[in-house]
Design a protein around this motif. Sequence first.
Motif, PDB file in Angstrom:
ATOM      1  N   SER A  60       0.842  -1.200   0.000  1.00 25.34           N
ATOM      2  CA  SER A  60       0.000   0.000   0.000  1.00 25.34           C
ATOM      3  C   SER A  60       0.879   1.254   0.000  1.00 25.34           C
ATOM      4  CB  SER A  60      -0.917   0.002   1.227  1.00 25.34           C
ATOM      5  OG  SER A  60      -1.677   1.182   1.270  1.00 25.34           O
ATOM      6  N   PHE A  61       0.947   1.949  -1.141  1.00 22.59           N
ATOM      7  CA  PHE A  61       1.695   3.208  -1.217  1.00 22.59           C
ATOM      8  C   PHE A  61       1.184   4.022  -2.396  1.00 22.59           C
ATOM      9  CE2 PHE A  61       3.958   0.317  -3.956  1.00 22.59           C
ATOM     10  CZ  PHE A  61       4.359   1.091  -5.036  1.00 22.59           C
ATOM     11  N   ASP A  62       1.547   5.289  -2.398  1.00 21.78           N
ATOM     12  CA  ASP A  62       1.161   6.227  -3.450  1.00 21.78           C
ATOM     13  C   ASP A  62       2.278   6.258  -4.494  1.00 21.78           C
ATOM     14  OD1 ASP A  62       0.323   8.267  -5.057  1.00 21.78           O
ATOM     15  OD2 ASP A  62       0.408   9.837  -3.534  1.00 21.78           O
ATOM     16  N   THR A  63       1.987   5.829  -5.698  1.00 20.07           N
ATOM     17  CA  THR A  63       2.996   5.772  -6.757  1.00 20.07           C
ATOM     18  C   THR A  63       3.573   7.146  -7.057  1.00 20.07           C
ATOM     19  OG1 THR A  63       1.845   3.885  -7.737  1.00 20.07           O
ATOM     20  CG2 THR A  63       3.436   5.044  -9.120  1.00 20.07           C
ATOM     21  N   ALA A  64       2.729   8.154  -7.061  1.00 18.72           N
ATOM     22  CA  ALA A  64       3.194   9.514  -7.353  1.00 18.72           C
ATOM     23  C   ALA A  64       4.159  10.009  -6.283  1.00 18.72           C
ATOM     24  CB  ALA A  64       2.010  10.465  -7.475  1.00 18.72           C
ATOM     25  N   SER A  65       3.887   9.664  -5.029  1.00 17.39           N
ATOM     26  CA  SER A  65       4.771  10.109  -3.950  1.00 17.39           C
ATOM     27  C   SER A  65       6.122   9.408  -4.023  1.00 17.39           C
ATOM     28  CB  SER A  65       4.119   9.860  -2.586  1.00 17.39           C
ATOM     29  OG  SER A  65       3.996   8.471  -2.328  1.00 17.39           O
ATOM     30  N   ARG A 583       5.512  12.552   2.845  1.00 21.46           N
ATOM     31  CA  ARG A 583       4.347  12.185   2.033  1.00 21.46           C
ATOM     32  C   ARG A 583       4.365  10.696   1.708  1.00 21.46           C
ATOM     33  NH1 ARG A 583       3.077  14.364  -4.117  1.00 21.46           N
ATOM     34  NH2 ARG A 583       1.207  13.093  -4.466  1.00 21.46           N
ATOM     35  N   PHE A 584       5.545  10.180   1.343  1.00 21.80           N
ATOM     36  CA  PHE A 584       5.624   8.761   1.026  1.00 21.80           C
ATOM     37  C   PHE A 584       5.417   7.912   2.274  1.00 21.80           C
ATOM     38  CE2 PHE A 584       8.130   4.828   0.549  1.00 21.80           C
ATOM     39  CZ  PHE A 584       7.446   4.269  -0.533  1.00 21.80           C
ATOM     40  N   GLN A 586       3.588   8.606   4.814  1.00 19.16           N
ATOM     41  CA  GLN A 586       2.165   8.583   5.165  1.00 19.16           C
ATOM     42  C   GLN A 586       1.401   7.552   4.357  1.00 19.16           C
ATOM     43  OE1 GLN A 586       0.785  12.587   4.649  1.00 19.16           O
ATOM     44  NE2 GLN A 586       1.794  13.350   6.501  1.00 19.16           N
ATOM     45  N   SER A 587       1.819   7.356   3.086  1.00 22.78           N
ATOM     46  CA  SER A 587       1.093   6.409   2.239  1.00 22.78           C
ATOM     47  C   SER A 587       1.625   4.992   2.371  1.00 22.78           C
ATOM     48  CB  SER A 587       1.179   6.846   0.767  1.00 22.78           C
ATOM     49  OG  SER A 587       2.513   6.736   0.277  1.00 22.78           O
ATOM     50  N   ALA A 588       2.930   4.859   2.670  1.00 21.87           N
ATOM     51  CA  ALA A 588       3.545   3.529   2.676  1.00 21.87           C
ATOM     52  C   ALA A 588       3.914   3.035   4.067  1.00 21.87           C
ATOM     53  CB  ALA A 588       4.796   3.535   1.799  1.00 21.87           C
TER      54      ALA A 588
END
Length: 626
Positions: A60-65, A583-584, A586-588
Amino acid sequence: MGLNPLATATAGLRATQAAIGLVSQNVANAGTAGYVRRTLTSVASGSGNAGVATGTITRSFDTASLKQLRLETSGSGYTATKSGVLSQLDKLYGTPGSATALDGILNTFTQSLQTLAANPSSAAARSTVLSSASTLAGKIGSIAGSVQDIRSGIESRLGTETKDASALLAGIASLNVKIQNTSDDGSRADLLDQRDQKVNQLAGYFDIQTQEQRDGTLTVMTGSGVTLVDRGSAASLSFDGRSTLGPNATYSTDADKRGVGTITATTPGGGRIDLGEPGVLRSGTIAAEFELRDTILPQAQRQLDDLASGLATSLTDRTVTGTVSGTGASLDIAGIQAGNRLTVPVKGPGGSVRNVVLIASNGPTQGVDPGRTDDGSGFAQTFDISGGPATYGPKLQEALTAMASRLSTAGYPSVPALTAGGTGSTVTIAGTGGWSAAGASANVTVPGSAGDLSGGYPQIALFVDGSGNTLVTGSFDGGSQLAGLAQRLKLNPAVSGNTAALVASSGTDATVSSTRAQFVYDALTTKPHTFSSASGIGGVSAPYSTSVAGFAQDVIAAQGSASANAQSLDDGQGVALATAQSRFSQSAGVSVDEEMSNLIALQTAYGANARVLTAARDMLDTLLRI
């Protein structure tokens, strides 16, 4: 009662148990660097989708971040490397105003000249002038030597980082193969974490872009589009470094002319790509080191070389100005020596003006890199003076013809059409076909040699080129004298052995005079001197005119400003990197509170499924007792 509820509950227990195990794994690795939070997606199964089955484990992570994190990692590596080296360079000049700083030592020297001019008969004042002059030459040489030491250090770091980057590329390719051949979701997620960590480390060295393929492998390219990893194949990186760099060691795309190392990427197919070529790598520590080694530090060396040349030639040269008539200009260059320059501003048919620099030489005419002259945007060519004044006109014409041919071959759209002639030492440069000479000037070195201390003129060779104790004229015979002059500049031994030359009235009159001391002081502090545009001081498009003392101050100010600007950029980039990391994360990253909440929900689901099984067991026991 059908058995579907029993099967559903059993499947639910298995799915819930797997999810609980994954939550436990997340919590256990909450502080593990590079670990990305896992999630388990359950899927419907069975008749009418009445059942449930364990789905796939995903990270679970944000690819853009993640993309932004790598971008900022490269940027931070670039700015931190530049800031560190520029700060180190700035410190070489010393604290401005202090007695041991470059400007302080120069001020001590000029003050000693004032003292000598006021009291020329003082032996102590003469000794002070010579001592401070020697200290000044030594300081300039020490700074220039340290600049080359920094370049050599960067060369060594490039070799080390190239090995590390090559190992990372091989590791990414190896992980690509493992990921492609792994069917277990948990193991695959671990491999993906490992690969991301290597890619993130690689981003610190240079700018990269990635593209994930359908089979899960990752293609890695430089920001300029050079493919370094494609599935299980990786380019190998090698660096052909030099142990020590000198002022003449520069980068060239021609391997035979290159005096520094470069990074070569060798593809699995045998192709070779030069990553050291300007523009291939744009960010990261390696890109910054290439820029420092090949551009910034050589310019710092050039500033010191120009300062050394200015110190020497401002005390030995006189300026000759020509007379313009029609499309030509004439001037007398009597006494010109190898290295002295004849500068002709040439006006083209369109009205634009460009300098043509003709450099005296004791050999055949040859083209000269204009960057090694005062005007990096002009045209430069040597002309042979070995035959004496009677040959000046014909040899200038030979040089102009060779220059026009060279420029035409190189594809210049507008080549000056000039002719040369003259009688004796008086020469004329004229334009044809819409071209004209807008003026002419020359610098002529007055002393005939470093040992010529005649007092019949104020010029004196106080500083000389320590390689042979020769006059500093800027000669190109046997290579550019200017290159590395800062390390070779020294006090003229002939002056040290005859301090009376500092105050002699003339070659035949030993009467003490302040004329020379005052001339030297004025030549260094007030008389304008032309410095090269290649030094980057005063702009890069035209020569810069100021006093020698003023140029030294400008060099110190430029280095201080460059260091401060680099530090400011690095501070800003540090904030950008921290933001990207946050930011990363928070998502990962793993939130223990969130995982505990998920665990409570899973325990409730587990209990519900267990009660179904308990009810089924009780029902079967009752049936068996009937």
